[in-house]
Design a protein around this motif. Structure first.
Motif, short mmCIF file in Angstrom:
data_model
loop_
_atom_site.label_atom_id
_atom_site.label_comp_id
_atom_site.label_asym_id
_atom_site.label_seq_id
_atom_site.Cartn_x
_atom_site.Cartn_y
_atom_site.Cartn_z
N LYS A 68 1.07 -1.14 0.37
CA LYS A 68 -0.13 -0.06 0.21
C LYS A 68 0.94 1.24 0.26
O LYS A 68 2.00 0.95 0.15
N GLU A 69 0.14 2.21 -0.36
CA GLU A 69 0.57 3.85 -0.31
C GLU A 69 0.86 3.57 1.32
O GLU A 69 0.30 4.55 1.90
N GLU A 70 2.81 4.84 1.82
CA GLU A 70 2.50 5.05 2.99
C GLU A 70 3.25 6.85 2.88
O GLU A 70 3.44 7.26 2.04
N VAL A 71 3.07 7.34 3.86
CA VAL A 71 2.45 8.21 3.78
C VAL A 71 4.18 8.04 5.21
O VAL A 71 3.98 8.33 6.35
N ASP A 73 6.97 11.35 6.79
CA ASP A 73 6.41 12.80 7.28
C ASP A 73 7.97 13.85 7.22
O ASP A 73 8.96 12.54 8.55
N VAL A 92 6.48 16.28 3.52
CA VAL A 92 5.10 14.73 3.08
C VAL A 92 5.69 14.13 1.71
O VAL A 92 5.88 14.25 0.81
N TYR A 94 5.42 10.33 -0.25
CA TYR A 94 4.62 9.43 -0.58
C TYR A 94 5.44 8.65 -1.32
O TYR A 94 5.42 8.43 -2.20
N GLN A 96 5.90 4.01 -2.27
CA GLN A 96 5.40 2.60 -2.42
C GLN A 96 6.25 1.69 -2.34
O GLN A 96 7.60 1.52 -3.20
N ARG A 111 12.52 3.07 5.30
CA ARG A 111 11.58 4.51 4.93
C ARG A 111 12.68 5.75 5.62
O ARG A 111 12.09 6.60 4.96
N ARG A 162 5.32 10.36 -4.91
CA ARG A 162 4.87 12.65 -4.51
C ARG A 162 5.53 12.89 -3.61
O ARG A 162 5.70 12.37 -2.51
N TYR A 163 5.46 14.38 -3.52
CA TYR A 163 5.83 15.35 -2.15
C TYR A 163 5.58 16.36 -2.64
O TYR A 163 5.62 17.04 -3.28
#
Length: 313
Positions: A68-71, A73, A92, A94, A96, A111, A162-163
């Protein structure tokens, strides 16, 4: 009794072994997840979602990854712009996992590595951008950071989707300067808008006055044309009526007693006009022929006869 107890314990132990073996060998992988299997400490295969059987005590689940897509910070970092202004930026990211094998063995903690790489990339991009453009070109900056991160993270088995810059913190002095600049800009725009409004109002007034003058001149022109046409029609009607009257008089003169009527009418007019002249003046110069009114009338009658004779000829 001892044999019975030993047999029972052996059966129980065997049952426990079977249960543990089943638990060790059976694996259910959730949807959108991958399990990395090692056999005797070496990578063997990657399990997709579903039910799988492992070799007990030989195969083990070394890593479990979600697809899944992870967010993530990205913590605040101090960056210096191209024009030497220090700003604090929060972001932020994003990401995967696209390859569970590389995510397990390509790097220790993808991460943390992605977060650190995002910070260093952001400092590099901001260092090439002026302060004003950091606000105006956020989308462009985000795209550059994503491109740099995605290229660097390919060996880790992850994709940077994305960023987004969530916040840009400025020094107090820069904030004051920007507020003054924005206030001056707003005042300038207000002054321009006011002057444009006044200019447009003056143009509208002048256009209205111009149109009014044109309308008045057109009205005066139409008035003069109508008056001229009226006078022309009046002259035409008078001339027509005069000609008709003269024609009728000429016809009446030809009839019996017509000349006598004309002579009488001329005599009456002669006496009437002389009387009017006597009323308006105290001193009069009387012509010598005034005493002979009949002669004057006879002369006029002779003129009529001559004109009639010429017409007959």
């Amino acid at each position: 009794m001892t044999n019975v107890d030993f047999g029972s314990l052996l059966a129980i132990g065997l049952a426990l072994f079977v249960v543990i073996t089943v638990l060790k060998s059976a694996r259910i992988v959730p949807q959108r997840s991958n399990f990395v299997i090692e056999r005797l400490g070496k990578y063997n295969r990657t399990l997709d979602s579903g039910f799988h059987i492992l070799i007990p005590f030989i195969d083990k689940v070394a890593y479990a990854h979600t697809l899944k897509e992870e967010v993530i910070d990205v913590e605040r970092q101090a960056c210096v712009t191209k024009d030497n202004i220090q700003v604090g930026i929060n972001g932020v990211m994003y990401i995967q996992v696209v390859d569970a094998h590389q995510a397990s063995y390509g790097i220790n903690n993808y991460r943390y590595a992605a977060s650190q790489l995002a910070q260093t990339t952001m400092r590099s991009v901001i260092g090439q951008t002026d302060l004003d453009k950091t606000f105006e070109e956020r989308a462009k900056i985000n795209e550059e950071v994503v491109r740099a991160l995605d290229d660097a993270a390919k060996p880790w088995g992850i994709k940077v989707l994305r960023y987004e810059i969530s916040d840009i913190e400025l020094p107090a002095s820069i904030k004051d300067a920007l507020e003054q600049q924005m206030r001056a800009e707003r005042e300038r725009r207000a002054a321009i808008a006011k002057s444009e409004g006044e200019r447009q109002a003056m143009i509208n007034v002048s256009e209205g006055q111009k149109q009014e003058v044109i309308n008045l001149s057109e009205g005066e022109k139409l008035k003069q044309i109508n008056e001229a046409e009226g006078r022309a029609q009046e002259i035409e009607l008078i001339a027509t009526a005069t000609a008709e009257g003269l024609r009728k008089i000429a016809l009446a003169i030809k009839e019996e007693g017509g000349r006598d009527a004309v002579s009488l009418r001329v005599a009456e007019q002669y006496v009437k006009e002389f009387g009017n002249l006597a009323k308006t003046n105290n001193t009069m110069i009387i012509p010598a022929e005034l005493a002979n009114i009949g002669g004057a009338v006879a002369g006029i009658t002779e003129v009529l006869k001559t004109a009639q004779g010429v017409k007959s000829a």
